[in-house]
Write a protein that holds these residues in place. Structure first.
Motif, PDB file in Angstrom:
ATOM      1  N   LEU A  76       0.819  -1.212   0.000  1.00 34.29           N
ATOM      2  CA  LEU A  76       0.000   0.000   0.000  1.00 34.29           C
ATOM      3  C   LEU A  76       0.856   1.267   0.000  1.00 34.29           C
ATOM      4  N   CYS A  77       2.018   1.212   0.623  1.00 38.38           N
ATOM      5  CA  CYS A  77       2.959   2.345   0.535  1.00 38.38           C
ATOM      6  C   CYS A  77       3.351   2.581  -0.922  1.00 38.38           C
ATOM      7  N   ALA A  78       3.591   1.492  -1.649  1.00 42.37           N
ATOM      8  CA  ALA A  78       3.963   1.609  -3.067  1.00 42.37           C
ATOM      9  C   ALA A  78       2.803   2.184  -3.885  1.00 42.37           C
ATOM     10  N   VAL A  79       1.573   1.768  -3.581  1.00 41.25           N
ATOM     11  CA  VAL A  79       0.399   2.310  -4.273  1.00 41.25           C
ATOM     12  C   VAL A  79       0.297   3.815  -4.024  1.00 41.25           C
ATOM     13  N   ALA A  80       0.473   4.226  -2.776  1.00 43.33           N
ATOM     14  CA  ALA A  80       0.368   5.648  -2.433  1.00 43.33           C
ATOM     15  C   ALA A  80       1.428   6.467  -3.157  1.00 43.33           C
ATOM     16  N   ARG A  81       2.655   5.958  -3.137  1.00 37.06           N
ATOM     17  CA  ARG A  81       3.736   6.692  -3.809  1.00 37.06           C
ATOM     18  C   ARG A  81       3.468   6.796  -5.304  1.00 37.06           C
ATOM     19  N   GLY A  82       3.028   5.689  -5.903  1.00 34.05           N
ATOM     20  CA  GLY A  82       2.776   5.662  -7.345  1.00 34.05           C
ATOM     21  C   GLY A  82       1.664   6.605  -7.761  1.00 34.05           C
ATOM     22  N   ALA A  83       0.671   6.790  -6.875  1.00 34.79           N
ATOM     23  CA  ALA A  83      -0.466   7.648  -7.200  1.00 34.79           C
ATOM     24  C   ALA A  83      -0.273   9.085  -6.721  1.00 34.79           C
ATOM     25  N   GLY A  84       0.854   9.355  -6.041  1.00 35.45           N
ATOM     26  CA  GLY A  84       1.117  10.700  -5.548  1.00 35.45           C
ATOM     27  C   GLY A  84       0.208  11.127  -4.417  1.00 35.45           C
ATOM     28  N   CYS A  85      -0.202  10.168  -3.582  1.00 31.46           N
ATOM     29  CA  CYS A  85      -1.103  10.485  -2.464  1.00 31.46           C
ATOM     30  C   CYS A  85      -0.308  11.022  -1.280  1.00 31.46           C
ATOM     31  N   ASP A  86      -0.833  12.072  -0.638  1.00 32.65           N
ATOM     32  CA  ASP A  86      -0.139  12.670   0.503  1.00 32.65           C
ATOM     33  C   ASP A  86      -1.006  12.662   1.774  1.00 32.65           C
ATOM     34  N   VAL A  87      -2.173  11.993   1.720  1.00 29.58           N
ATOM     35  CA  VAL A  87      -3.023  11.750   2.886  1.00 29.58           C
ATOM     36  C   VAL A  87      -3.484  10.306   2.804  1.00 29.58           C
ATOM     37  N   VAL A  88      -3.567   9.636   3.949  1.00 25.79           N
ATOM     38  CA  VAL A  88      -4.050   8.252   3.989  1.00 25.79           C
ATOM     39  C   VAL A  88      -5.308   8.207   4.840  1.00 25.79           C
ATOM     40  N   ALA A  89      -6.311   7.498   4.342  1.00 28.53           N
ATOM     41  CA  ALA A  89      -7.532   7.258   5.120  1.00 28.53           C
ATOM     42  C   ALA A  89      -7.791   5.759   5.159  1.00 28.53           C
ATOM     43  N   GLY A  90      -8.148   5.266   6.334  1.00 28.22           N
ATOM     44  CA  GLY A  90      -8.556   3.868   6.474  1.00 28.22           C
ATOM     45  C   GLY A  90     -10.043   3.836   6.740  1.00 28.22           C
ATOM     46  N   ILE A  91     -10.776   3.018   5.979  1.00 29.34           N
ATOM     47  CA  ILE A  91     -12.229   2.919   6.132  1.00 29.34           C
ATOM     48  C   ILE A  91     -12.560   1.449   6.364  1.00 29.34           C
ATOM     49  N   GLY A  92     -12.960   1.102   7.590  1.00 31.90           N
ATOM     50  CA  GLY A  92     -13.273  -0.297   7.845  1.00 31.90           C
ATOM     51  C   GLY A  92     -13.082  -0.681   9.291  1.00 31.90           C
ATOM     52  N   GLY A  93     -12.651  -1.937   9.498  1.00 35.50           N
ATOM     53  CA  GLY A  93     -12.449  -2.480  10.832  1.00 35.50           C
ATOM     54  C   GLY A  93     -11.028  -2.276  11.323  1.00 35.50           C
ATOM     55  N   GLY A  94     -10.729  -2.877  12.479  1.00 31.12           N
ATOM     56  CA  GLY A  94      -9.460  -2.625  13.165  1.00 31.12           C
ATOM     57  C   GLY A  94      -8.228  -2.877  12.324  1.00 31.12           C
ATOM     58  N   LYS A  95      -8.224  -3.963  11.538  1.00 26.37           N
ATOM     59  CA  LYS A  95      -7.021  -4.279  10.763  1.00 26.37           C
ATOM     60  C   LYS A  95      -6.821  -3.305   9.611  1.00 26.37           C
ATOM     61  N   VAL A  96      -7.915  -2.840   9.003  1.00 24.97           N
ATOM     62  CA  VAL A  96      -7.809  -1.808   7.962  1.00 24.97           C
ATOM     63  C   VAL A  96      -7.240  -0.525   8.569  1.00 24.97           C
ATOM     64  N   LEU A  97      -7.769  -0.162   9.732  1.00 24.53           N
ATOM     65  CA  LEU A  97      -7.346   1.090  10.368  1.00 24.53           C
ATOM     66  C   LEU A  97      -5.888   1.015  10.808  1.00 24.53           C
ATOM     67  N   ASP A  98      -5.484  -0.117  11.399  1.00 24.39           N
ATOM     68  CA  ASP A  98      -4.091  -0.285  11.811  1.00 24.39           C
ATOM     69  C   ASP A  98      -3.160  -0.248  10.602  1.00 24.39           C
ATOM     70  N   THR A  99      -3.612  -0.834   9.498  1.00 23.01           N
ATOM     71  CA  THR A  99      -2.799  -0.810   8.276  1.00 23.01           C
ATOM     72  C   THR A  99      -2.663   0.619   7.758  1.00 23.01           C
ATOM     73  N   ALA A 100      -3.767   1.361   7.740  1.00 18.95           N
ATOM     74  CA  ALA A 100      -3.714   2.749   7.265  1.00 18.95           C
ATOM     75  C   ALA A 100      -2.774   3.584   8.116  1.00 18.95           C
ATOM     76  N   LYS A 101      -2.833   3.389   9.433  1.00 19.53           N
ATOM     77  CA  LYS A 101      -1.947   4.144  10.326  1.00 19.53           C
ATOM     78  C   LYS A 101      -0.482   3.805  10.057  1.00 19.53           C
ATOM     79  N   ALA A 102      -0.201   2.519   9.837  1.00 18.47           N
ATOM     80  CA  ALA A 102       1.183   2.105   9.567  1.00 18.47           C
ATOM     81  C   ALA A 102       1.663   2.659   8.226  1.00 18.47           C
ATOM     82  N   VAL A 103       0.807   2.610   7.215  1.00 22.07           N
ATOM     83  CA  VAL A 103       1.164   3.140   5.894  1.00 22.07           C
ATOM     84  C   VAL A 103       1.460   4.637   5.998  1.00 22.07           C
ATOM     85  N   ALA A 104       0.591   5.373   6.667  1.00 17.74           N
ATOM     86  CA  ALA A 104       0.804   6.818   6.831  1.00 17.74           C
ATOM     87  C   ALA A 104       2.113   7.093   7.566  1.00 17.74           C
TER      88      ALA A 104
END
Length: 366
Positions: A76-104
């Motif tokens: 997901l870090c690679a996806v964000a870099r490739g798309a030029g994203c500078d904000v991360v949002a996690g939408i879902g349950g605990g594992k989605v949210l923990d992943t979003a926090k780690a990616v950010a």
């Protein structure tokens, strides 16, 4: 050591709050990577997209691979870099949210967490729980800051299966007992210092709210209603429990949850369901007053949280298997060491089996 109180930068809770995600993301960056499961996208993707279109903000919506593990975080870090994203949002349950926090964290980007269920206290914390690709607990990833925004859409949360909210109650049920253990032992908290009186008060309010409104909230959810009791329990499961655990600390209840990952048959159970049983184990370990045990057991039985190993899917509860759980829970990197007395694997195994026996006893009485 200093006393430290952690909290998210902003906590927003209310009906249809996800429609406003773009307005909270826009001040943080130009393009948002939103991570959600395919089912989550189906449920709320339209609401989120319409909000971004109305705000004229840019959105990249990416499917979550299913496990908060190092490989998925790197992808997901690679996806964000490739798309030029500078904000991360996690939408879902605990594992989605923990992943979003780690990616950010690894991107050095701001993060917004948007739970679609009030199923754990993960959203508000500066912490991600990392698992192996096979779903076995690996480690805690402590983050330098809490989420910039926590966005709780109570309309979406109330429409989720009631089991998810009940699981969140199980996670929140541990908060006060673990917080009190950490305060009594002067343990270091997840925030990196000692506990504050404010955090302990919020942990106690979390427990009191569950006792006052937990059953009412479950009944309302099963009837498809968003009532004040549901709103109160969403806040208890998320904000009160999140601040309470992070700024006071974790102890035996969550360590037992982590040890349970040694038993593959428990993987189908939700985080809070295992934590609820871990809370009973901690109370047995502490030799809590009968009145407290009966209050917690009665609450679990009334809302449908597991009180026995069998209810967690463990049919073979031999002492050998329970010892494997206890030994994993007593690992130096886990949180049993935050109890105000020394805990050996043998003591913990006895407490697990004792909690299971009590659960069977009270379930029969009930």
């Amino acid at each position: 050591m200093a006393r430290i109180f952690n909290s998210p930068g902003k906590y927003v809770q209310g009906p249809d709050a996800l429609a406003e995600l773009a307005s909270y993301a826009a001040p943080l960056g130009a393009r948002t990577l939103a991570i959600a499961t395919p089912a989550g996208t189906e449920r709320v993707g339209g609401k989120v997209r319409r909000g971004f279109e109305a705000a004229g903000a840019e959105l990249v919506l990416e499917d979550f691979g299913g496990e908060c593990c190092d490989a998925e975080i790197e992808r997901l870090c690679a996806v964000a870099r490739g798309a030029g994203c500078d904000v991360v949002a996690g939408i879902g349950g605990g594992k989605v949210l923990d992943t979003a926090k780690a990616v950010a964290h690894y991107l050095g980007a701001p993060v917004i967490v948007c739970p679609t269920a009030a199923s754990s206290d993960a959203p508000c914390s500066a912490l991600s729980v990392i698992y192996t690709a096979d779903g076995v607990f690996d480690r805690y990833l402590f983050l330098p800051s809490n989420p910039d925004v926590v966005l709780m859409d109570s309309t979406v949360i109330a429409a989720a299966p009631a089991r998810l909210m009940v699981s969140g109650m199980g996670d929140a049920l541990a908060t006060y007992f673990e917080a009190k253990a950490c305060v009594d032992s002067e343990a270091d908290t997840c925030a990196g210092g000692k506990a504050t009186a404010a955090a302990l008060a919020l942990a106690r309010l979390c427990f009191d709210t569950l006792m006052a409104d937990g059953v009412k909230a479950k009944v309302a959810l099963e009837a498809g209603c968003l009532t004040p009791a549901v709103e109160h329990v969403i806040e208890a499961n998320t904000l009160l429990s999140g601040i309470g655990f992070e700024s006071c600390g974790l102890a035996a209840a969550h360590a037992v949850h982590n040890g349970m990952t040694q038993l593959p048959e428990t993987h189908a159970m939700l985080h809070g369901e295992k934590v609820a049983f871990g809370t009973l184990v901690q109370l047995v370990l502490e030799n809590a007053p009968t009145e407290t045990l009966e209050q917690v057991l009665g609450f679990c039985l009334e809302v449908g949280l597991p009180v026995t190993l069998a209810e967690l899917g463990v049919e073979d509860a031999s002492r050998e298997r329970v010892m494997a759980v206890a030994e994993a829970a007593c690992a130096p990197a886990d949180t049993v060491g935050n109890m105000p007395f020394d805990v050996t694997p043998e003591m913990l195994a006895d407490a697990i089996l004792g909690a299971d026996a009590l659960g069977r006893y009270y379930a029969l009485e009930d």
